[in-house]
Scaffold this motif. Structure first.
Motif, PDB file in Angstrom:
ATOM      1  N   ALA A 145      -1.568  -5.289 -82.273  1.00 43.52           N
ATOM      2  CA  ALA A 145      -0.842  -6.119 -81.308  1.00 43.52           C
ATOM      3  C   ALA A 145      -0.173  -5.319 -80.204  1.00 43.52           C
ATOM      4  CB  ALA A 145       0.194  -6.969 -82.035  1.00 43.52           C
ATOM      5  N   SER A 146      -0.019  -3.999 -80.360  1.00 42.40           N
ATOM      6  CA  SER A 146       0.629  -3.231 -79.296  1.00 42.40           C
ATOM      7  C   SER A 146      -0.219  -3.240 -78.022  1.00 42.40           C
ATOM      8  CB  SER A 146       0.874  -1.796 -79.749  1.00 42.40           C
ATOM      9  OG  SER A 146      -0.358  -1.174 -80.075  1.00 42.40           O
ATOM     10  N   SER A 147      -1.540  -3.315 -78.187  1.00 46.29           N
ATOM     11  CA  SER A 147      -2.393  -3.389 -77.003  1.00 46.29           C
ATOM     12  C   SER A 147      -2.601  -4.820 -76.547  1.00 46.29           C
ATOM     13  CB  SER A 147      -3.754  -2.758 -77.303  1.00 46.29           C
ATOM     14  OG  SER A 147      -4.427  -3.507 -78.304  1.00 46.29           O
ATOM     15  N   GLY A 148      -2.374  -5.793 -77.449  1.00 47.53           N
ATOM     16  CA  GLY A 148      -2.538  -7.193 -77.100  1.00 47.53           C
ATOM     17  C   GLY A 148      -3.985  -7.656 -77.080  1.00 47.53           C
ATOM     18  N   SER A 149      -4.920  -6.749 -77.371  1.00 47.71           N
ATOM     19  CA  SER A 149      -6.330  -7.115 -77.294  1.00 47.71           C
ATOM     20  C   SER A 149      -6.954  -7.373 -78.659  1.00 47.71           C
ATOM     21  CB  SER A 149      -7.107  -6.004 -76.590  1.00 47.71           C
ATOM     22  OG  SER A 149      -6.987  -4.805 -77.335  1.00 47.71           O
ATOM     23  N   GLY A 150      -6.179  -7.275 -79.725  1.00 52.06           N
ATOM     24  CA  GLY A 150      -6.713  -7.463 -81.068  1.00 52.06           C
ATOM     25  C   GLY A 150      -6.996  -8.914 -81.392  1.00 52.06           C
ATOM     26  N   ALA A 151      -7.646  -9.135 -82.537  1.00 59.29           N
ATOM     27  CA  ALA A 151      -8.001 -10.484 -82.977  1.00 59.29           C
ATOM     28  C   ALA A 151      -6.770 -11.229 -83.485  1.00 59.29           C
ATOM     29  CB  ALA A 151      -9.047 -10.407 -84.082  1.00 59.29           C
ATOM     30  N   GLN A 152      -6.691 -12.513 -83.205  1.00 54.77           N
ATOM     31  CA  GLN A 152      -5.606 -13.384 -83.670  1.00 54.77           C
ATOM     32  C   GLN A 152      -5.670 -13.499 -85.192  1.00 54.77           C
ATOM     33  OE1 GLN A 152      -3.065 -15.228 -82.008  1.00 54.77           O
ATOM     34  NE2 GLN A 152      -2.427 -15.631 -84.083  1.00 54.77           N
ATOM     35  N   LEU A 153      -4.488 -13.484 -85.848  1.00 51.35           N
ATOM     36  CA  LEU A 153      -4.418 -13.657 -87.300  1.00 51.35           C
ATOM     37  C   LEU A 153      -3.979 -15.074 -87.634  1.00 51.35           C
ATOM     38  CD1 LEU A 153      -2.880 -10.255 -88.359  1.00 51.35           C
ATOM     39  CD2 LEU A 153      -5.273 -10.937 -88.277  1.00 51.35           C
ATOM     40  N   TYR A 154      -4.446 -15.584 -88.767  1.00 53.17           N
ATOM     41  CA  TYR A 154      -4.225 -16.971 -89.182  1.00 53.17           C
ATOM     42  C   TYR A 154      -3.628 -17.033 -90.578  1.00 53.17           C
ATOM     43  CZ  TYR A 154      -7.297 -17.891 -85.235  1.00 53.17           C
ATOM     44  OH  TYR A 154      -7.837 -17.933 -83.980  1.00 53.17           O
ATOM     45  N   ASP A 155      -3.226 -18.244 -90.997  1.00 55.53           N
ATOM     46  CA  ASP A 155      -2.722 -18.443 -92.354  1.00 55.53           C
ATOM     47  C   ASP A 155      -3.877 -18.286 -93.348  1.00 55.53           C
ATOM     48  OD1 ASP A 155      -4.162 -20.758 -91.941  1.00 55.53           O
ATOM     49  OD2 ASP A 155      -2.558 -22.108 -92.541  1.00 55.53           O
ATOM     50  N   SER A 156      -3.613 -18.461 -94.638  1.00 62.76           N
ATOM     51  CA  SER A 156      -4.614 -18.204 -95.673  1.00 62.76           C
ATOM     52  C   SER A 156      -5.823 -19.123 -95.581  1.00 62.76           C
ATOM     53  CB  SER A 156      -3.979 -18.310 -97.059  1.00 62.76           C
ATOM     54  OG  SER A 156      -3.472 -19.611 -97.255  1.00 62.76           O
ATOM     55  N   ASN A 157      -5.720 -20.242 -94.894  1.00 61.89           N
ATOM     56  CA  ASN A 157      -6.854 -21.147 -94.702  1.00 61.89           C
ATOM     57  C   ASN A 157      -7.635 -20.824 -93.434  1.00 61.89           C
ATOM     58  OD1 ASN A 157      -6.133 -22.610 -96.987  1.00 61.89           O
ATOM     59  ND2 ASN A 157      -4.728 -23.874 -95.814  1.00 61.89           N
ATOM     60  N   CYS A 158      -7.180 -19.828 -92.683  1.00 63.46           N
ATOM     61  CA  CYS A 158      -7.770 -19.445 -91.388  1.00 63.46           C
ATOM     62  C   CYS A 158      -7.794 -20.622 -90.423  1.00 63.46           C
ATOM     63  CB  CYS A 158      -9.162 -18.851 -91.560  1.00 63.46           C
ATOM     64  SG  CYS A 158      -9.108 -17.117 -92.024  1.00 63.46           S
ATOM     65  N   VAL A 159      -6.715 -21.421 -90.424  1.00 61.71           N
ATOM     66  CA  VAL A 159      -6.626 -22.577 -89.539  1.00 61.71           C
ATOM     67  C   VAL A 159      -5.466 -22.432 -88.564  1.00 61.71           C
ATOM     68  CG1 VAL A 159      -6.283 -25.067 -89.459  1.00 61.71           C
ATOM     69  CG2 VAL A 159      -7.669 -24.080 -91.274  1.00 61.71           C
ATOM     70  N   THR A 160      -4.266 -22.139 -89.066  1.00 66.10           N
ATOM     71  CA  THR A 160      -3.055 -22.090 -88.249  1.00 66.10           C
ATOM     72  C   THR A 160      -2.789 -20.676 -87.737  1.00 66.10           C
ATOM     73  OG1 THR A 160      -2.124 -23.826 -89.639  1.00 66.10           O
ATOM     74  CG2 THR A 160      -0.593 -22.631 -88.210  1.00 66.10           C
ATOM     75  N   PRO A 161      -2.741 -20.462 -86.419  1.00 68.83           N
ATOM     76  CA  PRO A 161      -2.423 -19.137 -85.874  1.00 68.83           C
ATOM     77  C   PRO A 161      -0.996 -18.734 -86.249  1.00 68.83           C
ATOM     78  CG  PRO A 161      -3.241 -20.607 -84.152  1.00 68.83           C
ATOM     79  CD  PRO A 161      -3.014 -21.434 -85.370  1.00 68.83           C
ATOM     80  N   LEU A 162      -0.815 -17.467 -86.601  1.00 69.69           N
ATOM     81  CA  LEU A 162       0.503 -16.963 -86.984  1.00 69.69           C
ATOM     82  C   LEU A 162       1.199 -16.323 -85.791  1.00 69.69           C
ATOM     83  CD1 LEU A 162      -0.322 -15.377 -90.452  1.00 69.69           C
ATOM     84  CD2 LEU A 162       0.644 -17.621 -89.972  1.00 69.69           C
ATOM     85  N   LYS A 163       2.534 -16.278 -85.860  1.00 66.14           N
ATOM     86  CA  LYS A 163       3.372 -15.689 -84.822  1.00 66.14           C
ATOM     87  C   LYS A 163       4.136 -14.508 -85.393  1.00 66.14           C
ATOM     88  CE  LYS A 163       2.677 -18.920 -81.675  1.00 66.14           C
ATOM     89  NZ  LYS A 163       2.183 -18.648 -80.341  1.00 66.14           N
ATOM     90  N   ARG A 164       4.765 -13.729 -84.521  1.00 71.22           N
ATOM     91  CA  ARG A 164       5.636 -12.628 -84.936  1.00 71.22           C
ATOM     92  C   ARG A 164       6.785 -12.492 -83.957  1.00 71.22           C
ATOM     93  NH1 ARG A 164       1.716  -7.769 -84.882  1.00 71.22           N
ATOM     94  NH2 ARG A 164       3.242  -7.068 -86.364  1.00 71.22           N
ATOM     95  N   SER A 165       7.829 -11.771 -84.377  1.00 72.94           N
ATOM     96  CA  SER A 165       9.036 -11.681 -83.559  1.00 72.94           C
ATOM     97  C   SER A 165       8.962 -10.571 -82.516  1.00 72.94           C
ATOM     98  CB  SER A 165      10.257 -11.488 -84.446  1.00 72.94           C
ATOM     99  OG  SER A 165      10.121 -10.315 -85.206  1.00 72.94           O
TER     100      SER A 165
END
Length: 88
Positions: free
Chosen positions: A65-85
């Motif tokens: 995430a430091s570069s911002g170009s990585g793949a989005q991470l999801y919850d265990s069902n791979c449905v809901t995108p996760l956030k971070r602080s």
């Protein structure tokens, strides 16, 4: 005299109970929880556990995430995108 005391104290007691319950409810929602982030992959096991996301902010939780170009991470069902602080 008895009814005057009830008319004064009862509304104050109701307001006090309402304020304390509202304060306790709002403090519960501000806690961040670490949650395992999963990445979509193209094989029969459609999700792969990658890293922890704290769910406490507005930045997308991504791999690298430091570069911002990585793949989005999801919850265990791979449905809901996760956030971070933090953005990194």
């Amino acid at each position: 005299m008895k009814s005057n005391v009830l008319k004064t104290i009862l509304p104050l007691a109701v307001v006090a109970v309402g304020l304390t319950s509202a304060a306790s409810t709002s403090s519960l929602s501000s806690k961040s929880v670490a949650q395992q982030g999963y990445q979509h992959i193209a094989n029969p096991d459609s999700c792969n556990a990658v890293q922890q996301c704290d769910e406490g902010g507005n930045f997308n939780c991504k791999i690298g995430a430091s570069s911002g170009s990585g793949a989005q991470l999801y919850d265990s069902n791979c449905v809901t995108p996760l956030k971070r602080s933090t953005n990194n």
